[in-house]
Write a protein that holds these residues in place. Structure first.
Motif, PDB file in Angstrom:
ATOM      1  N   GLN A 148      63.225  40.028  20.471  1.00 26.95           N
ATOM      2  CA  GLN A 148      64.245  40.385  19.384  1.00 26.95           C
ATOM      3  C   GLN A 148      65.391  41.170  19.487  1.00 26.95           C
ATOM      4  O   GLN A 148      65.760  42.197  19.086  1.00 26.95           O
ATOM      5  CB  GLN A 148      63.395  40.994  18.483  1.00 26.95           C
ATOM      6  CG  GLN A 148      62.108  40.347  17.874  1.00 26.95           C
ATOM      7  CD  GLN A 148      62.155  38.994  17.244  1.00 26.95           C
ATOM      8  OE1 GLN A 148      63.112  38.613  16.635  1.00 26.95           O
ATOM      9  NE2 GLN A 148      61.259  37.938  17.374  1.00 26.95           N
ATOM     10  N   LEU A 149      66.306  40.646  20.560  1.00 30.36           N
ATOM     11  CA  LEU A 149      67.684  41.382  20.821  1.00 30.36           C
ATOM     12  C   LEU A 149      68.618  41.434  19.814  1.00 30.36           C
ATOM     13  O   LEU A 149      69.314  42.714  19.736  1.00 30.36           O
ATOM     14  CB  LEU A 149      68.255  40.527  22.046  1.00 30.36           C
ATOM     15  CG  LEU A 149      67.442  40.427  23.464  1.00 30.36           C
ATOM     16  CD1 LEU A 149      68.060  39.476  24.506  1.00 30.36           C
ATOM     17  CD2 LEU A 149      66.991  41.654  23.965  1.00 30.36           C
ATOM     18  N   GLU A 150      68.747  40.449  18.836  1.00 30.77           N
ATOM     19  CA  GLU A 150      69.670  40.488  17.994  1.00 30.77           C
ATOM     20  C   GLU A 150      69.516  41.769  16.935  1.00 30.77           C
ATOM     21  O   GLU A 150      70.438  42.535  16.682  1.00 30.77           O
ATOM     22  CB  GLU A 150      69.724  39.314  17.156  1.00 30.77           C
ATOM     23  CG  GLU A 150      70.237  38.092  17.623  1.00 30.77           C
ATOM     24  CD  GLU A 150      68.945  37.587  18.406  1.00 30.77           C
ATOM     25  OE1 GLU A 150      67.588  37.874  18.390  1.00 30.77           O
ATOM     26  OE2 GLU A 150      69.006  36.626  18.915  1.00 30.77           O
ATOM     27  N   GLU A 151      68.228  42.189  16.545  1.00 30.00           N
ATOM     28  CA  GLU A 151      67.972  43.056  15.864  1.00 30.00           C
ATOM     29  C   GLU A 151      68.139  44.229  16.545  1.00 30.00           C
ATOM     30  O   GLU A 151      68.593  45.600  15.878  1.00 30.00           O
ATOM     31  CB  GLU A 151      66.500  43.024  15.370  1.00 30.00           C
ATOM     32  CG  GLU A 151      66.044  41.929  14.325  1.00 30.00           C
ATOM     33  CD  GLU A 151      64.554  41.885  14.142  1.00 30.00           C
ATOM     34  OE1 GLU A 151      63.812  42.797  14.860  1.00 30.00           O
ATOM     35  OE2 GLU A 151      64.300  41.412  12.961  1.00 30.00           O
ATOM     36  N   ALA A 152      67.980  44.634  17.778  1.00 33.49           N
ATOM     37  CA  ALA A 152      68.087  45.801  18.650  1.00 33.49           C
ATOM     38  C   ALA A 152      69.524  46.063  18.348  1.00 33.49           C
ATOM     39  O   ALA A 152      69.964  47.430  18.511  1.00 33.49           O
ATOM     40  CB  ALA A 152      67.716  45.597  20.127  1.00 33.49           C
ATOM     41  N   TYR A 153      70.567  45.563  18.488  1.00 35.29           N
ATOM     42  CA  TYR A 153      71.840  45.653  18.497  1.00 35.29           C
ATOM     43  C   TYR A 153      72.373  46.272  17.182  1.00 35.29           C
ATOM     44  O   TYR A 153      73.469  47.009  17.122  1.00 35.29           O
ATOM     45  CB  TYR A 153      72.876  44.538  18.743  1.00 35.29           C
ATOM     46  CG  TYR A 153      73.008  43.785  20.305  1.00 35.29           C
ATOM     47  CD1 TYR A 153      73.767  44.659  21.001  1.00 35.29           C
ATOM     48  CD2 TYR A 153      72.249  42.703  20.576  1.00 35.29           C
ATOM     49  CE1 TYR A 153      73.757  44.070  22.594  1.00 35.29           C
ATOM     50  CE2 TYR A 153      72.021  42.436  21.915  1.00 35.29           C
ATOM     51  CZ  TYR A 153      72.915  43.102  22.909  1.00 35.29           C
ATOM     52  OH  TYR A 153      73.060  42.607  24.169  1.00 35.29           O
ATOM     53  N   ARG A 154      71.584  46.063  15.919  1.00 34.85           N
ATOM     54  CA  ARG A 154      71.889  46.730  14.636  1.00 34.85           C
ATOM     55  C   ARG A 154      71.828  48.049  14.782  1.00 34.85           C
ATOM     56  O   ARG A 154      72.203  48.818  14.005  1.00 34.85           O
ATOM     57  CB  ARG A 154      71.090  46.001  13.721  1.00 34.85           C
ATOM     58  CG  ARG A 154      71.328  44.558  13.296  1.00 34.85           C
ATOM     59  CD  ARG A 154      70.878  44.241  11.927  1.00 34.85           C
ATOM     60  NE  ARG A 154      69.630  44.923  11.429  1.00 34.85           N
ATOM     61  CZ  ARG A 154      68.252  44.307  11.362  1.00 34.85           C
ATOM     62  NH1 ARG A 154      68.191  43.142  12.222  1.00 34.85           N
ATOM     63  NH2 ARG A 154      67.469  45.050  11.115  1.00 34.85           N
ATOM     64  N   LEU A 155      70.923  48.632  15.819  1.00 31.17           N
ATOM     65  CA  LEU A 155      70.753  50.090  15.812  1.00 31.17           C
ATOM     66  C   LEU A 155      71.892  50.892  16.209  1.00 31.17           C
ATOM     67  O   LEU A 155      72.050  52.018  15.895  1.00 31.17           O
ATOM     68  CB  LEU A 155      69.689  50.394  16.671  1.00 31.17           C
ATOM     69  CG  LEU A 155      68.351  49.888  16.277  1.00 31.17           C
ATOM     70  CD1 LEU A 155      67.338  50.166  17.408  1.00 31.17           C
ATOM     71  CD2 LEU A 155      67.707  50.508  14.912  1.00 31.17           C
ATOM     72  N   GLY A 156      72.975  50.217  16.588  1.00 32.70           N
ATOM     73  CA  GLY A 156      74.210  50.892  17.263  1.00 32.70           C
ATOM     74  C   GLY A 156      74.172  52.088  18.228  1.00 32.70           C
ATOM     75  O   GLY A 156      74.702  52.903  18.315  1.00 32.70           O
ATOM     76  N   LEU A 157      73.162  51.518  19.211  1.00 36.02           N
ATOM     77  CA  LEU A 157      72.990  52.397  20.347  1.00 36.02           C
ATOM     78  C   LEU A 157      73.402  51.794  21.715  1.00 36.02           C
ATOM     79  O   LEU A 157      72.924  52.137  22.835  1.00 36.02           O
ATOM     80  CB  LEU A 157      71.555  52.859  20.349  1.00 36.02           C
ATOM     81  CG  LEU A 157      71.044  53.575  19.246  1.00 36.02           C
ATOM     82  CD1 LEU A 157      69.434  53.692  19.278  1.00 36.02           C
ATOM     83  CD2 LEU A 157      71.625  55.035  19.222  1.00 36.02           C
ATOM     84  N   GLY A 158      74.299  50.727  21.437  1.00 35.47           N
ATOM     85  CA  GLY A 158      74.826  50.128  22.607  1.00 35.47           C
ATOM     86  C   GLY A 158      73.941  49.138  23.445  1.00 35.47           C
ATOM     87  O   GLY A 158      72.899  48.656  22.532  1.00 35.47           O
ATOM     88  N   GLU A 159      73.995  48.611  24.368  1.00 34.47           N
ATOM     89  CA  GLU A 159      73.637  47.653  25.130  1.00 34.47           C
ATOM     90  C   GLU A 159      72.002  48.011  25.705  1.00 34.47           C
ATOM     91  O   GLU A 159      72.000  49.129  26.205  1.00 34.47           O
ATOM     92  CB  GLU A 159      74.264  47.253  26.513  1.00 34.47           C
ATOM     93  CG  GLU A 159      73.661  46.215  27.061  1.00 34.47           C
ATOM     94  CD  GLU A 159      73.635  44.827  26.762  1.00 34.47           C
ATOM     95  OE1 GLU A 159      73.168  43.944  26.914  1.00 34.47           O
ATOM     96  OE2 GLU A 159      74.865  44.725  25.789  1.00 34.47           O
ATOM     97  N   PRO A 160      71.154  47.019  24.979  1.00 35.90           N
ATOM     98  CA  PRO A 160      69.947  47.835  25.376  1.00 35.90           C
ATOM     99  C   PRO A 160      69.309  47.404  26.771  1.00 35.90           C
ATOM    100  O   PRO A 160      69.908  46.427  27.451  1.00 35.90           O
ATOM    101  CB  PRO A 160      68.820  46.818  24.290  1.00 35.90           C
ATOM    102  CG  PRO A 160      69.543  45.663  24.241  1.00 35.90           C
ATOM    103  CD  PRO A 160      71.218  45.998  24.093  1.00 35.90           C
ATOM    104  N   ILE A 161      68.364  48.141  27.485  1.00 34.38           N
ATOM    105  CA  ILE A 161      67.906  47.962  28.706  1.00 34.38           C
ATOM    106  C   ILE A 161      66.506  47.178  28.449  1.00 34.38           C
ATOM    107  O   ILE A 161      65.757  47.781  27.946  1.00 34.38           O
ATOM    108  CB  ILE A 161      67.639  49.163  29.435  1.00 34.38           C
ATOM    109  CG1 ILE A 161      69.241  49.856  29.566  1.00 34.38           C
ATOM    110  CG2 ILE A 161      67.376  48.894  30.662  1.00 34.38           C
ATOM    111  CD1 ILE A 161      68.985  51.374  30.096  1.00 34.38           C
ATOM    112  N   ARG A 162      66.175  46.062  29.094  1.00 38.40           N
ATOM    113  CA  ARG A 162      65.208  45.313  28.970  1.00 38.40           C
ATOM    114  C   ARG A 162      64.081  45.667  29.917  1.00 38.40           C
ATOM    115  O   ARG A 162      64.685  45.467  31.375  1.00 38.40           O
ATOM    116  CB  ARG A 162      65.281  43.855  28.998  1.00 38.40           C
ATOM    117  CG  ARG A 162      65.785  43.411  27.673  1.00 38.40           C
ATOM    118  CD  ARG A 162      66.548  41.870  27.610  1.00 38.40           C
ATOM    119  NE  ARG A 162      67.880  42.083  28.342  1.00 38.40           N
ATOM    120  CZ  ARG A 162      68.655  41.149  28.389  1.00 38.40           C
ATOM    121  NH1 ARG A 162      68.525  39.943  27.983  1.00 38.40           N
ATOM    122  NH2 ARG A 162      70.008  41.234  29.055  1.00 38.40           N
ATOM    123  N   VAL A 163      62.835  46.200  29.912  1.00 35.08           N
ATOM    124  CA  VAL A 163      61.918  46.516  30.672  1.00 35.08           C
ATOM    125  C   VAL A 163      60.651  45.867  30.534  1.00 35.08           C
ATOM    126  O   VAL A 163      60.129  45.676  29.356  1.00 35.08           O
ATOM    127  CB  VAL A 163      61.934  48.186  30.826  1.00 35.08           C
ATOM    128  CG1 VAL A 163      63.165  48.803  31.246  1.00 35.08           C
ATOM    129  CG2 VAL A 163      61.187  48.624  29.824  1.00 35.08           C
TER     130      VAL A 163
END
Length: 524
Positions: free
Chosen positions: A152-167
């Protein structure tokens, strides 16, 4: 209804926090329960340190590890917002206060969310709190084990914490990217010799039954509420390792490495996998420490489980300091309640307690016994001093000639029992190692040495060489196993030479005790 605030930022900085702030290389892993924080912690540490389990709320205290490739301190924290029925509200609040500590300390925060479940309202609340902290935050989407379409990448961007790191903390996907991101924020280590002080620090480990006060003693040493303390048995689950310094009466600072462990339950009384892994972590802590501090309850005496726990330390050949905690309760009872029957005074209670202690823990000859109070700080410095003294004694070299004389004296004073019509006999003895003291005994037959006589020889050597509390390990070599090139005539000649030298046994304590490292004397 006002939102619950998890982070107050007004807690006073502790001695440990100041130490970490000075390093400025601390990374904290935070998030809601069961998103894989502990598994990610173990992946980055390359060790199984934190307990990993599908049950939420397993981690309570802040767990730390030193990461060699990057020279930074990594912190694992409990899940924020956990409302488990099996966990009292007070423990949940205390766990979240520990997360508060980690965030205050951190130079970088790794905020972990579950990529398969998607964003939750609790994730959004935590993200808001982290933005208010004004600390560098990297968003980590865990459980990215499959194609990115399932995340669910789109939702992660809503947090306003920049580019997420997928692990994937379980399988290692994205580990390299995450390590690079951490180093981008922290920068290169300025002190390449940082690990030297840690290597020189004395490792001490609190072990004991649940609820005897191990975490309270740890907090007393750290001069903070760094560890969660509760009357609920089993509050501590992981083994928590913390550095601290203690100032002696001579004004010097002594570095320590403190390990607080979960209470060790009997293997037959483990009620869950979490308790099973807690026990394993505690036993691992014993192996990885320099001196074991066995904590007993002053009100309970020595129980069968205390005896079993002490046996685990003896099995690992570790020096033991016996710490009798909650002595303030005994003092108060004799002052205000007339004491305990049939004991006449506090001194009488203490003497009989110590006598009963060594009757049950007969396999810990000479271990120092320190009566302390975690609540008042009574005799805490003496407890650490005993650990320092034991640690220094572990490097003593025993003269071969004197070693053989003492063993000969012990055998003449109390001959070994006959086993199968023959007695155990030592031809020659020599020290082959330290930590623990390893003594090779060239003898007639290994099987003739009974356990009782082995303890007798060990106690005699401990007393004669002033090795109180230090473990001794006998390596037996029978006639058929003598080393090549050493004839029996040579062994007997060496033994005879040692016996002919004058020897005066030292079975009485010295009249004048020298000062120890903290300015005490042994008679204080």
């Amino acid at each position: 209804m006002a939102e619950r605030e998890w982070f107050s930022y007004s807690l006073p900085a502790t001695r440990y926090a100041l130490l970490l702030f000075s390093m400025n290389r601390t990374v904290a892993i935070v998030g809601r329960p069961n998103v894989g924080k502990s598994r990610l912690f173990n992946r980055l540490a390359r060790k199984r340190i934190s307990i990993v389990h599908d049950q939420p709320g397993v981690t309570r205290d802040v767990i730390s590890a030193e990461i060699a490739d990057g020279l930074y301190t990594l912190l694992d924290t409990g899940g924020l917002g956990y409302k488990g029925k099996d966990t009292p509200a007070a423990l949940t609040a205390a766990s979240e206060e520990q997360v508060n500590f980690a965030i205050q300390t951190a130079a970088l925060i790794l905020f972990v969310i579950d990529g398969l479940e998607g964003l939750t309202s609790l994730d959004e609340k935590i993200a808001t709190m982290l933005r208010k902290s004004r600390k560098p935050v990297r968003l980590v989407i865990n459980k990215a084990d499959f194609d990115d379409e399932k995340l669910q990448l789109e939702e992660a961007y809503r947090l306003g914490l920049g580019e997420p790191i997928r692990v994937s903390a379980e399988h290692g996907r994205g580990e390299g990217d995450l390590r690079d991101a951490i180093m981008t924020v922290l920068g290169p280590a300025e002190d390449p010799d940082r690990g030297r002080d840690e290597a020189a620090a004395l490792g001490v480990c609190f072990i004991g039954r649940p609820n005897v006060g191990k975490s309270s003693l740890s907090n007393r040493l750290l001069q903070s509420d760094r560890l969660i303390v509760s009357e609920v048995p089993g509050t501590t689950r992981d083994s928590v390792e913390l550095p601290f310094q203690f100032k002696g009466r001579d004004g010097k600072l002594y570095p320590f490495r403190l390990i607080d462990t979960a209470g060790i339950k009997a293997a037959t009384k483990l009620a869950s996998p979490v308790e099973y892994f807690s026990r394993l972590r505690s036993l691992d802590a014993i192996r990885n420490t320099d001196v074991v501090l066995l904590v007993l309850d002053a009100m309970d005496g020595v129980t069968q489980q205390d005896k079993a726990i002490a046996g685990e330390a003896v099995k690992e050949h570790k020096p033991i300091v016996i710490v009798v905690n909650k002595w303030d309760l005994v003092v108060e009872a004799f002052k205000k309640q007339g004491g305990f029957k049939p004991y006449k005074s506090e001194r009488d209670y203490r003497e009989k307690y110590e006598h009963a202690l060594f009757e049950r823990l007969y396999f810990t000859p000479g271990s120092p016994v320190i009566f302390v109070s975690a609540m008042s700080g009574f005799e805490i410095d003496r407890m650490l001093n005993a650990a320092v003294k034991l640690n220094r004694m572990l490097d003593v070299k025993l003269p071969t000639a004197k070693l053989n004389k003492v063993i000969g004296y012990l055998a003449e004073r109390t001959p070994p029992p006959a086993v199968g019509g023959k007695r155990f006999r030592v031809y020659y003895a020599t020290q082959t190692g330290t930590r623990p003291f390893r003594i090779k005994l060239f003898c007639n037959r290994e099987e003739k040495l009974t356990e009782q006589y082995r303890r007798y020889l060990e106690a005699g050597l401990v007393e004669e060489f002033d090795l109180a509390g230090c473990p001794i390990y006998f390596d037996l070599v029978g006639k058929e196993k003598h080393e090549p090139g050493m004839s029996f005539s040579a062994i007997r000649a060496a033994q005879e030479k040692a016996r002919n030298q004058p020897h005066t046994p030292k079975w009485k304590a010295s009249e004048s005790a020298p000062e120890d490292d903290f300015g005490h004397t042994l008679e204080d």
